[in-house]
Scaffold this motif. Structure first.
Motif, PDB file in Angstrom:
ATOM      1  N   GLU A 259     -16.470  31.563   8.666  1.00 51.07           N
ATOM      2  CA  GLU A 259     -17.891  31.894   8.859  1.00 51.07           C
ATOM      3  C   GLU A 259     -18.806  30.731   8.462  1.00 51.07           C
ATOM      4  OE1 GLU A 259     -18.800  34.114   4.600  1.00 51.07           O
ATOM      5  OE2 GLU A 259     -18.406  35.330   6.392  1.00 51.07           O
ATOM      6  N   LYS A 260     -18.281  29.753   7.752  1.00 43.24           N
ATOM      7  CA  LYS A 260     -19.079  28.593   7.347  1.00 43.24           C
ATOM      8  C   LYS A 260     -19.002  27.453   8.364  1.00 43.24           C
ATOM      9  CE  LYS A 260     -17.623  29.642   2.611  1.00 43.24           C
ATOM     10  NZ  LYS A 260     -16.806  29.146   1.476  1.00 43.24           N
ATOM     11  N   HIS A 261     -18.272  27.690   9.477  1.00 36.14           N
ATOM     12  CA  HIS A 261     -18.020  26.617  10.425  1.00 36.14           C
ATOM     13  C   HIS A 261     -18.428  27.003  11.844  1.00 36.14           C
ATOM     14  CE1 HIS A 261     -15.454  24.215   7.623  1.00 36.14           C
ATOM     15  NE2 HIS A 261     -15.294  25.405   7.063  1.00 36.14           N
ATOM     16  N   PRO A 262     -18.893  26.037  12.633  1.00 37.25           N
ATOM     17  CA  PRO A 262     -19.167  26.311  14.044  1.00 37.25           C
ATOM     18  C   PRO A 262     -17.855  26.545  14.798  1.00 37.25           C
ATOM     19  CG  PRO A 262     -19.487  23.979  13.554  1.00 37.25           C
ATOM     20  CD  PRO A 262     -19.265  24.665  12.242  1.00 37.25           C
ATOM     21  N   ILE A 263     -17.873  27.539  15.684  1.00 39.02           N
ATOM     22  CA  ILE A 263     -16.674  27.932  16.425  1.00 39.02           C
ATOM     23  C   ILE A 263     -16.858  27.582  17.901  1.00 39.02           C
ATOM     24  CG2 ILE A 263     -15.174  29.855  17.064  1.00 39.02           C
ATOM     25  CD1 ILE A 263     -15.072  29.143  14.097  1.00 39.02           C
ATOM     26  N   ILE A 264     -15.800  27.074  18.500  1.00 42.53           N
ATOM     27  CA  ILE A 264     -15.772  26.731  19.921  1.00 42.53           C
ATOM     28  C   ILE A 264     -14.870  27.738  20.634  1.00 42.53           C
ATOM     29  CG2 ILE A 264     -15.146  24.952  21.609  1.00 42.53           C
ATOM     30  CD1 ILE A 264     -15.349  22.955  19.142  1.00 42.53           C
ATOM     31  N   GLY A 265     -15.325  28.276  21.775  1.00 45.27           N
ATOM     32  CA  GLY A 265     -14.485  29.251  22.470  1.00 45.27           C
ATOM     33  C   GLY A 265     -14.908  29.460  23.910  1.00 45.27           C
ATOM     34  N   TYR A 266     -14.386  30.518  24.498  1.00 48.75           N
ATOM     35  CA  TYR A 266     -14.718  30.873  25.883  1.00 48.75           C
ATOM     36  C   TYR A 266     -16.088  31.541  25.959  1.00 48.75           C
ATOM     37  CZ  TYR A 266     -10.062  30.055  27.877  1.00 48.75           C
ATOM     38  OH  TYR A 266      -8.902  29.486  28.338  1.00 48.75           O
ATOM     39  N   ILE A 267     -16.731  31.408  27.112  1.00 50.51           N
ATOM     40  CA  ILE A 267     -17.907  32.219  27.421  1.00 50.51           C
ATOM     41  C   ILE A 267     -17.412  33.641  27.633  1.00 50.51           C
ATOM     42  CG2 ILE A 267     -19.810  32.583  29.042  1.00 50.51           C
ATOM     43  CD1 ILE A 267     -19.590  29.573  29.735  1.00 50.51           C
ATOM     44  N   ALA A 268     -17.898  34.572  26.824  1.00 53.26           N
ATOM     45  CA  ALA A 268     -17.294  35.910  26.760  1.00 53.26           C
ATOM     46  C   ALA A 268     -17.230  36.603  28.117  1.00 53.26           C
ATOM     47  CB  ALA A 268     -18.053  36.772  25.756  1.00 53.26           C
ATOM     48  N   ASP A 269     -18.315  36.545  28.888  1.00 51.74           N
ATOM     49  CA  ASP A 269     -18.318  37.297  30.149  1.00 51.74           C
ATOM     50  C   ASP A 269     -17.602  36.564  31.277  1.00 51.74           C
ATOM     51  OD1 ASP A 269     -20.270  35.359  30.348  1.00 51.74           O
ATOM     52  OD2 ASP A 269     -21.685  36.613  31.429  1.00 51.74           O
ATOM     53  N   LEU A 270     -17.034  35.393  30.996  1.00 51.51           N
ATOM     54  CA  LEU A 270     -16.255  34.664  31.996  1.00 51.51           C
ATOM     55  C   LEU A 270     -14.763  34.638  31.663  1.00 51.51           C
ATOM     56  CD1 LEU A 270     -18.568  31.608  32.840  1.00 51.51           C
ATOM     57  CD2 LEU A 270     -18.340  33.788  34.056  1.00 51.51           C
ATOM     58  N   ILE A 271     -14.359  35.403  30.663  1.00 51.02           N
ATOM     59  CA  ILE A 271     -12.932  35.509  30.349  1.00 51.02           C
ATOM     60  C   ILE A 271     -12.286  36.375  31.421  1.00 51.02           C
ATOM     61  CG2 ILE A 271     -11.230  36.384  28.710  1.00 51.02           C
ATOM     62  CD1 ILE A 271     -13.175  35.712  26.458  1.00 51.02           C
ATOM     63  N   PHE A 272     -11.388  35.791  32.215  1.00 43.74           N
ATOM     64  CA  PHE A 272     -10.850  36.506  33.376  1.00 43.74           C
ATOM     65  C   PHE A 272      -9.550  37.235  33.084  1.00 43.74           C
ATOM     66  CE2 PHE A 272      -9.149  32.199  33.555  1.00 43.74           C
ATOM     67  CZ  PHE A 272      -7.810  32.391  33.845  1.00 43.74           C
ATOM     68  N   ASP A 273      -9.009  37.075  31.868  1.00 44.26           N
ATOM     69  CA  ASP A 273      -7.782  37.772  31.498  1.00 44.26           C
ATOM     70  C   ASP A 273      -7.838  38.062  29.998  1.00 44.26           C
ATOM     71  OD1 ASP A 273      -4.962  38.182  30.608  1.00 44.26           O
ATOM     72  OD2 ASP A 273      -4.509  37.772  32.712  1.00 44.26           O
ATOM     73  N   ALA A 274      -7.524  39.274  29.612  1.00 48.30           N
ATOM     74  CA  ALA A 274      -7.608  39.663  28.200  1.00 48.30           C
ATOM     75  C   ALA A 274      -6.728  38.792  27.318  1.00 48.30           C
ATOM     76  CB  ALA A 274      -7.208  41.136  28.044  1.00 48.30           C
ATOM     77  N   GLU A 275      -5.671  38.203  27.889  1.00 48.62           N
ATOM     78  CA  GLU A 275      -4.788  37.335  27.116  1.00 48.62           C
ATOM     79  C   GLU A 275      -5.506  36.075  26.627  1.00 48.62           C
ATOM     80  OE1 GLU A 275      -1.214  37.766  26.360  1.00 48.62           O
ATOM     81  OE2 GLU A 275      -2.064  39.752  26.676  1.00 48.62           O
TER      82      GLU A 275
END
Length: 299
Positions: free
Chosen positions: A187-203
């Motif tokens: 929680e003290k760090h910036p997180i990089i990830g997918y754009i949530a609504d563009l995740i095309f597979d739950a995996e």
């Protein structure tokens, strides 16, 4: 009712897959007017309406949808005959298009496909990297690598290999940032990830595995996410097989958090008799497993 000719069925399949006369014409190297005339000729011969024109393009009618399976069976038989006529056997020639998620397409497939082509000089391989599910029924690719096996459609799949993911960050970032001793420290760090609504597979919803923290940087591309981490923007859940290409990065909290996912090779069911596709799939599977083991440091 006249028996349809293959040449007209070929045009029909192109329109059904592209939903557009102009896109079908481009694929077939015909002008759209000619494509339209050929469709009209086929409809007259079969005495049915195959497409309904809408603002979104050409949509199949029920009669058109029934014809697709028949036309694809003819297409598969012709491709198989052409394959036999041009050598078949154990030699691979011609063009093969492979669709894959961009992480796989960027860090795994190039060296694998280059090695296959080195052994088969008459082969041309195209890699299509897209952050979405490929539609093999529309012949977007001859085969596709996915992170989940298909659940519908006339498709076959085989598991290629497992792969692993860990939290990663650049060494430069870790030197200047707050300590990372437990997952609670994230929680003290910036997180990089997918754009949530563009995740095309739950995996691919990796961040949900650590409570779904808010992202400071997001992209639908694995390569973009990895490059953000490389320049020290924050933490990313990255592929272990990409680490050899990103020497700036190191795993963090590896004993507390890791993920295992799988790649599957998906093919159209009608292609099982096409020897070059069958042989390519076999060799691709073997080489992908070996390369994955090498990149992840297991060999």
């Amino acid at each position: 009712m006249a028996e349809p000719k293959w040449d007209d069925l070929r045009v029909f399949l192109a329109v059904s897959r592209s939903e557009s006369l102009s896109r079908a014409g481009k694929a077939l190297r015909l002008d759209p007017a000619t494509v339209g005339r050929r469709i009209s000729r086929l409809e007259q011969a079969l005495e049915v309406t195959l497409f309904m024109k809408s603002p979104q393009g050409y949509a199949l009618t029920q009669a058109g949808a029934r014809l697709v399976a028949r036309a694809e069976a003819v297409e598969s038989a012709i491709l198989s005959a052409q394959d036999d006529a041009t050598g078949g056997g154990e030699e691979m020639t011609g063009q093969i298009r492979v669709g894959a998620p961009d992480g796989c397409a960027n860090y795994l497939l190039p060296q694998v496909c280059a090695a296959i082509c080195e052994d088969h000089p008459g082969l041309e391989v195209q890699i299509v990297a897209l952050p979405r599910v490929f539609n093999l029924s529309k012949r977007e690719a001859d085969m596709a690598i996915t992170v989940s096996p298909p659940t519908a459609g006339r498709l076959t799949s085989q598991k290629l290999t497992d792969y692993h993911l860990h939290l990663m960050a650049s060494r430069a970032y870790l030197e200047k940032s707050p300590p990372l001793d437990t997952l609670a420290d994230l929680e003290k760090h910036p997180i990089i990830g997918y754009i949530a609504d563009l995740i095309f597979d739950a995996e691919l919803d990796y961040l949900s595995e650590i409570g779904g923290p808010r992202t400071s940087f997001a992209s639908n591309s694995v390569s973009v996410q990895l490059n953000w981490a490389r320049i020290g923007a924050g933490l990313v859940i990255g592929h272990d097989f990409a680490l050899p290409f990103a020497p700036e990065l190191t795993r963090v909290l590896a004993t507390e958090f890791s993920l295992k996912r799988s790649f599957y090779l998906v093919r159209h069911a009608d292609d099982h008799n096409i020897s070059r596709l069958r042989l390519f799939a076999q060799e691709l599977g073997t080489r992908v497993r070996h390369e994955m083991a090498r990149l992840e440091g297991r060999t």
